[in-house]
Design an enzyme around this catalytic site. Sequence first.
Site, PDB file in Angstrom:
ATOM      1  CE1 TYR A  56     -75.318  26.006  29.460  1.00  0.00           C
ATOM      2  CE2 TYR A  56     -76.136  27.583  27.844  1.00  0.00           C
ATOM      3  CZ  TYR A  56     -76.054  26.288  28.324  1.00  0.00           C
ATOM      4  OH  TYR A  56     -76.698  25.269  27.661  1.00  0.00           O
ATOM      5  CE1 TYR A  66     -76.606  18.975  17.232  1.00  0.00           C
ATOM      6  CE2 TYR A  66     -78.230  20.529  16.383  1.00  0.00           C
ATOM      7  CZ  TYR A  66     -77.632  19.875  17.444  1.00  0.00           C
ATOM      8  OH  TYR A  66     -78.067  20.118  18.720  1.00  0.00           O
ATOM      9  CG  HIS A  88     -84.348  18.149  25.411  1.00  0.00           C
ATOM     10  ND1 HIS A  88     -84.616  18.824  26.591  1.00  0.00           N
ATOM     11  CD2 HIS A  88     -83.497  18.956  24.727  1.00  0.00           C
ATOM     12  CE1 HIS A  88     -83.983  19.967  26.613  1.00  0.00           C
ATOM     13  NE2 HIS A  88     -83.280  20.079  25.481  1.00  0.00           N
ATOM     14  NE  ARG A 110     -83.000  20.016  13.474  1.00  0.00           N
ATOM     15  CZ  ARG A 110     -83.063  20.185  14.788  1.00  0.00           C
ATOM     16  NH1 ARG A 110     -82.053  19.806  15.549  1.00  0.00           N
ATOM     17  NH2 ARG A 110     -84.120  20.726  15.353  1.00  0.00           N
TER      18      ARG A 110
END
Length: 394
Positions: free
Chosen positions: A139, A195, A266, A277
Site C-alpha cells: 500500500y 532495521y 506505536h 533487527r
Amino acid sequence: MAAASGYTDLREKLKSMTSRDNYKAGSREAAAAAAAAVAAAAAAAAAAEPYAAPGVKRKYPEDSDPERSDFEEQQLQKEEEARKVKSGIRQMRLFSQDECAKIEARIDEVVSRAEKGLYNEHTVDRAPLRNKYFFGEGYTYGAQLQKRGPGQERLYPPGDVDEIPEWVHQLVIQKLVEHRVIPEGFVNSAVINDYQPGGCIVSHVDPIHIFERPIVSVSFFSDSALCFGCKFQFKPIRVSEPVLSLPVRRGSVTVLSGYAADEITHCIRPQDIKERRAVIILRKTRLDAPRLETKSLSSSVLPPSYASDRLSGNNRDPALKPKRSHRKADPDAAHRPRILEMDKEENRRSVLLPAHRRAGRFSSENYRRKSYEPGEDCSEAAGSPARKVKMRRH
C-alpha cells in the site's frame, strides 16, 4: 532588729519569706507550662500544614494545591491509558532459537534477492537504516502520496507486489495457526521490516481502513521494544517518554487489537535498535479497502492527463510520487542522519527564503531559478519529476 524590719519576731519573718519563694516558684512553673502549650500548638499547626511558611496563612489546603493536583492527575491519566494499552496486547514466545535461525536465514535471502532486483517495483521500499519488503498486498503511505494524512493510504493493484513466500506460510503462519493465534486463511499481507542499528519507524497507527484487526508481528535477530504514545521531534531526532514501552524478544509474537491497535500510536525508537533487527508483520486487508485502479507507476514523468485517467466512480485516487532509486546505498549511508519527511519539508521551505536570509553557499543562478512570487505554485523546469510545492505566505 526584728522590730525595725516590721516583724515582731524571727519566726514571722521566716514564714513570710517562705510564702514569697513559693509564689515565685509557682509563677515560673505556670510560665513554663504556658510556653510548652504554645510550642505544642505551633508544632501541631506545622504538622497540619508542612508547606506553609512561618507566620503565613495558606491560601489553599494541601489537597487543592493546583500544581500538585495537575501532576497527580496527569500521572493517573497516564496510568489509565497504559492499562488500556495493555488490555489490547497479547505476547507469547513461540519460536525456538533453532527456528529463529532458519527464519533469519530466509530473511537474508529476501534481502539478497532485493539487491539483485528480482522483486517487483513496489515490493521493496528503501530508507536509511530501514528496508521494507511487501508481500501479498502493498500500500501507499507517507511521502508516496501528494495528499498526505490518515485515510489517504491505498492498496496497490493486484500483482504489483510479489506473493507471500512459501517459507513464510510454512515456518511462520502455520505455527501461529496451530497455536490459535490467528485462524486459518487470515493472513493475506506479510511485510518484513529490516532495521539496522539506530533505525526507527515514527509513531503511527496501522491504517484502519486498510487492515483488519488483530495485527500480528514476530521479532527476529535481536531484542528491542515497541513504544506507545511517543511524540517525535527532528533535527536532531528526539522522542518523548512513551505511555508504555513493551519489550519484544527475539522469537516472540506480539498481537495488537482494540485500544492498542486503534486508539494510540506505536513506534520503534532509534535507541531501542542496538543491533540488526527484523520483524515480520502479518495482517489481513479489508474487503472494502480502497485500491489504486491503475497498474504500477514507472519512475518517468507523469503526463498532465494522468490524474483524469484514474477516476473510479466519484473517487479520485491521489497520484503517486515517483519511486526512489533502487540502487544500493553507499557504505557511509547508514552513518548519516536519517532524512525524514519533516526534514524534507524544511528543506523545501528553505529554498523559498528571501535573499537576505539565505546561506551564502547558494549561487545567484540557483536563487534565480528557485525564487518565486508568494502565492504561486512552484516547480522545477518542464520535464522534471519534482513534485509541485505550494508556497506559504509568511
